[in-house]
Design an enzyme around this catalytic site. Structure first.
Site, PDB file in Angstrom:
ATOM      1  N   ASP A 200       0.818  -1.204   0.000  1.00 45.85           N
ATOM      2  CA  ASP A 200       0.000   0.000   0.000  1.00 45.85           C
ATOM      3  C   ASP A 200       0.859   1.264   0.000  1.00 45.85           C
ATOM      4  O   ASP A 200       1.790   1.379   0.809  1.00 45.85           O
ATOM      5  CB  ASP A 200      -0.883  -0.028   1.259  1.00 45.85           C
ATOM      6  CG  ASP A 200      -2.021   0.964   1.200  1.00 45.85           C
ATOM      7  OD1 ASP A 200      -2.835   0.866   0.270  1.00 45.85           O
ATOM      8  OD2 ASP A 200      -2.095   1.835   2.097  1.00 45.85           O
ATOM      9  N   GLU A 257       2.034  -0.267  -4.704  1.00 51.58           N
ATOM     10  CA  GLU A 257       1.071   0.747  -5.126  1.00 51.58           C
ATOM     11  C   GLU A 257       1.764   2.104  -5.028  1.00 51.58           C
ATOM     12  O   GLU A 257       2.261   2.469  -3.961  1.00 51.58           O
ATOM     13  CB  GLU A 257      -0.162   0.720  -4.223  1.00 51.58           C
ATOM     14  CG  GLU A 257      -1.271   1.606  -4.762  1.00 51.58           C
ATOM     15  CD  GLU A 257      -2.196   2.171  -3.700  1.00 51.58           C
ATOM     16  OE1 GLU A 257      -3.327   2.508  -4.040  1.00 51.58           O
ATOM     17  OE2 GLU A 257      -1.774   2.271  -2.531  1.00 51.58           O
ATOM     18  N   ASP A 334     -10.524   0.773  -5.126  1.00 56.62           N
ATOM     19  CA  ASP A 334     -10.512   2.235  -5.025  1.00 56.62           C
ATOM     20  C   ASP A 334     -11.093   2.909  -6.262  1.00 56.62           C
ATOM     21  O   ASP A 334     -11.060   4.141  -6.362  1.00 56.62           O
ATOM     22  CB  ASP A 334      -9.069   2.758  -4.879  1.00 56.62           C
ATOM     23  CG  ASP A 334      -8.441   2.414  -3.545  1.00 56.62           C
ATOM     24  OD1 ASP A 334      -9.171   2.205  -2.569  1.00 56.62           O
ATOM     25  OD2 ASP A 334      -7.194   2.371  -3.496  1.00 56.62           O
TER      26      ASP A 334
HETATM   27  O1  TEU Z   1      -4.891   3.901  -1.740  1.00 59.03           O
HETATM   28  C1  TEU Z   1      -3.994   4.921  -2.052  1.00 59.03           C
HETATM   29  C2  TEU Z   1      -4.544   6.198  -2.379  1.00 59.03           C
HETATM   30  O2  TEU Z   1      -3.797   7.109  -2.630  1.00 59.03           O
HETATM   31  C3  TEU Z   1      -6.009   6.423  -2.338  1.00 59.03           C
HETATM   32  O3  TEU Z   1      -6.215   7.623  -1.672  1.00 59.03           O
HETATM   33  C4  TEU Z   1      -6.543   6.547  -3.684  1.00 59.03           C
HETATM   34  O4  TEU Z   1      -5.859   7.536  -4.378  1.00 59.03           O
HETATM   35  C5  TEU Z   1      -7.982   6.913  -3.610  1.00 59.03           C
HETATM   36  O5  TEU Z   1      -8.649   5.904  -2.920  1.00 59.03           O
HETATM   37  C6  TEU Z   1      -8.599   7.021  -4.969  1.00 59.03           C
HETATM   38  O6  TEU Z   1      -9.940   7.324  -4.850  1.00 59.03           O
HETATM   39  C7  TEU Z   1      -4.510   2.933  -0.819  1.00 59.03           C
HETATM   40  C8  TEU Z   1      -5.605   1.901  -0.672  1.00 59.03           C
HETATM   41  O7  TEU Z   1      -5.756   1.202  -1.875  1.00 59.03           O
HETATM   42  C9  TEU Z   1      -6.846   2.588  -0.221  1.00 59.03           C
HETATM   43  O8  TEU Z   1      -7.946   1.709  -0.169  1.00 59.03           O
HETATM   44  C10 TEU Z   1      -6.573   3.182   1.142  1.00 59.03           C
HETATM   45  O9  TEU Z   1      -7.664   3.942   1.541  1.00 59.03           O
HETATM   46  C11 TEU Z   1      -5.328   4.057   1.150  1.00 59.03           C
HETATM   47  O10 TEU Z   1      -4.229   3.476   0.456  1.00 59.03           O
HETATM   48  C12 TEU Z   1      -4.858   4.280   2.560  1.00 59.03           C
HETATM   49  O11 TEU Z   1      -4.325   3.102   3.085  1.00 59.03           O
END
Ligand code: TEU
Ligand code: CA
Length: 558
Positions: A200, A257, A334
Site C-alpha cells: 500500500d 502501489e 478504489d
Molecule cells: O490507496 C492509495 C490512495 O492514494 C487512495 O487515496 C486513492 O488515491 C484513492 O482511494 C482514490 O480514490 C490505498 C488503498 O488502496 C486505499 O484503499 C486506502 O484507503 C489508502 O491506500 C490508505 O491506506
C-alpha cells in the site's frame, strides 16, 4: 533464494474479502467464503489471489488501518482458517498475495497507543511527531481524506502526521527500529507460506527532509500531501534494504502501489536489474478525466478521452519493455467499475463493452489483475443519495466540498460520486439471483447493486457468450502464447478517437488487437491479410475491417 519470476506468467484475481462471500451469515464476507469459491476461481483460470487487508482493524478505512498485523480480524475468521485457505490454494496450484499496509498503522495499534503517551518511551519515535509552529500545524499538508494531515495530541503537546485519516498515523521509516519491526511482520507471513505482497502507498514511506510546505492549488487551504511525499529521498534505500533483508529470501511477487509514479520512477524501483520490487501499480490511466478545476481533484464525471488513454497505456508499454514489468488493471477497490468508467454499462452494450475492455488490457505486456466481479461485467452502483455511501473518502469529500467549503452543490457532487466513488467497487459480489445475490443470507454489511438479478455468476456460467467465458479465454491465451506475455508493443493510429488498435511483435509473429471504444459501427483499414487468423473476438462472425459497437478482436499472424 533463486528468483523464478513466476509472476510474469501469472494472472492475478483481487478479492475484497468483506464483499466476496459470506459463509456464516453475519453479512460480512470471510475466509471460509473465499475457500468455498476456489472452484470458481479455478474455473476462471487465474493463478494468484490478492486479498485486501484481513488483519485486525477498527475499519475507519475498511482494513487499511491495521491494529494488529499478526492476527486475522475475527469477522474474517481465524489464523487457522487462513492457513487452511492458503493450503487449499496451494493444493490447487494457486498462490496467495497479501496486502502490506506499512506507510501507516491504525491509531489503535499498540505502537501508536504507546507513542502518543510520551516523548520518551520505546515507541515514541515510531511515528512522525512535530512541535506546533506558531501554535499551528507544522506544515500545510492536507489529508487525502480531508482536512489537515496533522492531529494534535495534548499528552505530547505535539502533532502527528497522517496522510490519510486521523486514525491512520504515518510510521516513521527514518527510525531503523520501525523498519526492523516491519520486516519481522513481513517474515511472519512469508514463513507461513504466502507468495507475495501488494504494498500500500509504498512510495510514500520516505518523507522529504524537513517536511516543507507544498504549493497549494489556488483557493485551497491545504496542499496535496501525496504529491509532497511521493518518491522521497530514501525510498530506493528503504526498498533495497527490505529486499536484502526479506524479499530476496523468498521466491515471491511484489507490487508496490505508487500514486504519482512515472515510468522512469517505475524503472528506478522495479527495474529488472534492481533489487527492489517487481511491479508498480501506476495511476496515470485511472487519473485521466480529473476535474479541470484543481480544487475538485479527481472528482468529475467526464468520459475518458480515448486518445489520452491510448497515449498513457502505450507509454507504459513502451518505456517498461525490456527494463521493468507492467501491472495491468482497469479497476480495483478504489476505483469505479471498469465497464462503467472506461466503456458503457448500458444493458444494450454492457457485455460486449466489458469483453472489449478485457481484450484490450489482457493482450498487453505485463501481469493482468482482475478485480472481483469484473469477470462478469459488474457495473457501477448508480447511487443517487449521500446516505447510500459508506466509504470514508466519499463521505468526507462530499461533506467538505458541499457543506464545509460550499464550492459545489449536492446534485453535482452526487453525480461525481456516482461516477467515481470507491463504493462502486465495494458492493457485494453477485453470485446468483436469490436474495442478496447469494452473498449472504444475513444483512449485508453494504448494499447490493440493484442489477444483481440479471448480472450474476450463475447467469454468466450458464451462458457460453458471457463475459466470464471471455475472460476465461483471455487467461488461457496468456498462458498459451509467448507473444502475449513477451512481445513488444506498437500503438497504431494514436490520433484515432474511436478505436484502440495495437500490435505486438515477437520473433516472426505478430498480434493485431483492434477495439472499438464506441457504440457506433466503424470502418477501418489495417492493410493486413487477416482472414482465418482470428484468435479471440466478442462477436460471433468476423466482418473484417467493419467494426460493430464495442467490437474487439485479436488476430495472430505468423
Ligand atoms: O490507496 C492509495 C490512495 O492514494 C487512495 O487515496 C486513492 O488515491 C484513492 O482511494 C482514490 O480514490 C490505498 C488503498 O488502496 C486505499 O484503499 C486506502 O484507503 C489508502 O491506500 C490508505 O491506506
Ligand atoms: Ca461472515
Amino acid at each position: 533464494m533463486k528468483q523464478s519470476n513466476w509472476w510474469k506468467n501469472a494472472v492475478v484475481y483481487q478479492i475484497y474479502p468483506r464483499s466476496f462471500q459470506d459463509s456464516n451469515n453475519d453479512g460480512i464476507g470471510d475466509l471460509q467464503g473465499i475457500k468455498d469459491r476456489i472452484p470458481y476461481l479455478k474455473k476462471l483460470g487465474v493463478d494468484v489471489i490478492w486479498l485486501n487487508p484481513i488483519y485486525d482493524s477498527p475499519d475507519q478505512d475498511n482494513g487499511y488501518d491495521i491494529s494488529d498485523y499478526r492476527n486475522i480480524a475475527s469477522k474474517y475468521g481465524s489464523l487457522k482458517d487462513f492457513k487452511q485457505l492458503l493450503n487449499t490454494l496451494h493444493e490447487q496450484n494457486m498462490k496467495l498475495v497479501m496486502d502490506l499496509v506499512v506507510n501507516h498503522t491504525s491509531d489503535q495499534h499498540d505502537w501508536f497507543k504507546a507513542s502518543r503517551k510520551s516523548r520518551s518511551n520505546k515507541y515514541s519515535d515510531y511515528y512522525i511527531w512535530r512541535d506546533p509552529v506558531n501554535g499551528h500545524e507544522p506544515n500545510n499538508w492536507g489529508s487525502s481524506f480531508g482536512g489537515s494531515a496533522w492531529t494534535y495530541v495534548p499528552e505530547r503537546k505535539q502533532y502527528y502526521l497522517h496522510l490519510f485519516a486521523e486514525g491512520q498515523p504515518d510510521l516513521n521509516w527514518e527510525n531503523p527500529q520501525v523498519r526492523q519491526s516491519v520486516y519481522e511482520i513481513m517474515r511472519y507471513w512469508l514463513d507461513m507460506g504466502i507468495d507475495g505482497y501488494r504494498m500500500d502507498v509504498i512510495n510514500f514511506i520516505s518523507k522529504p527532509e524537513g517536511l516543507p510546505d507544498y504549493p497549494c492549488v489556488p483557493g485551497a487551504k491545504y496542499s496535496n500531501s501525496q504529491a509532497a511525499v511521493a518518491d522521497g529521498p530514501r525510498l530506493n534505500e528503504f526498498l533495497q534494504e527490505m529486499n536484502r533483508e526479506v524479499l530476496s529470501k523468498y521466491d515471491i511477487m511484489t507490487v508496490g502501489e505508487m500514486p504519482n509514479v512515472t515510468p522512469e520512477d517505475a524503472i528506478n524501483y522495479t527495474g529488472l536489474d534492481r533489487k527492489e520490487l517487481n511491479m508498480v501499480f501506476q495511476f496515470e490511466h485511472v487519473s485521466l478525466g480529473a476535474n479541470p478545476d484543481p480544487r475538485f481533484g479527481q472528482w468529475n464525471d467526464e468520459p475518458i478521452n480515448l486518445v489520452e488513454l491510448k497515449q498513457v497505456l502505450s507509454k507504459w508499454q513502451n518505456k517498461l519493455n525490456g527494463k521493468a514489468w507492467n501491472s495491468l488493471y482497469w479497476n480495483n477497490h478504489d476505483r469505479p467499475r471498469a465497464v462503467s468508467h472506461f466503456a458503457n454499462d448500458d444493458p444494450k452494450y454492457r457485455i460486449n463493452a466489458a469483453k472489449m475492455l478485457g481484450t484490450t488490457l489482457h493482450m498487453m505486456q505485463g501481469t493482468p489483475y482482475i478485480y472481483e466481479g469484473e469477470e462478469i461485467g459488474m457495473t457501477n452502483a448508480h447511487l443517487t443519495s449521500i446516505d447510500q455511501y459508506e466509504d470514508i473518502e466519499s463521505l468526507n469529500i462530499y461533506h467538505d466540498l458541499v457543506e464545509k467549503e460550499a464550492i459545489t452543490d449536492s446534485q453535482t457532487m452526487l453525480k461525481y460520486l456516482a461516477s467515481i466513488s470507491r463504493d462502486n467497487a465495494r458492493t457485494p459480489m453477485q453470485w446468483d439471483d436469490s436474495n442478496n445475490a447469494g452473498f449472504t443470507e444475513g444483512t449485508p454489511w453494504y448494499r447490493l447493486n440493484d442489477n444483481y438479478p440479471t448480472i450474476n455468476v450463475k447467469q454468466a456460467l450458464s451462458d457460453k457468450e458471457s463475459v466470464f467465458y471471455h475472460y476465461q479465454k483471455l487467461v488461457e491465451l496468456r498462458h498459451q502464447y509467448e507473444i502475449i506475455r513477451l512481445g513488444s508493443y506498437n500503438l497504431l493510429d494514436p490520433q484515432d478517437e474511436e478505436v484502440f488498435a495495437y500490435e505486438r511483435i515477437y520473433n516472426n509473429q505478430k498480434l493485431l488487437v483492434i477495439s472499438n471504444f464506441t457504440d457506433s459501427k466503424l470502418q477501418r483499414e489495417y492493410n493486413e491479410e487477416l482472414k482465418g487468423h482470428l484468435l479471440i473476438s466478442n462477436y460471433k462472425d468476423d466482418l473484417g475491417m467493419t467494426l460493430r459497437p464495442y467490437e474487439s478482436k485479436v488476430y495472430l499472424l505468423d
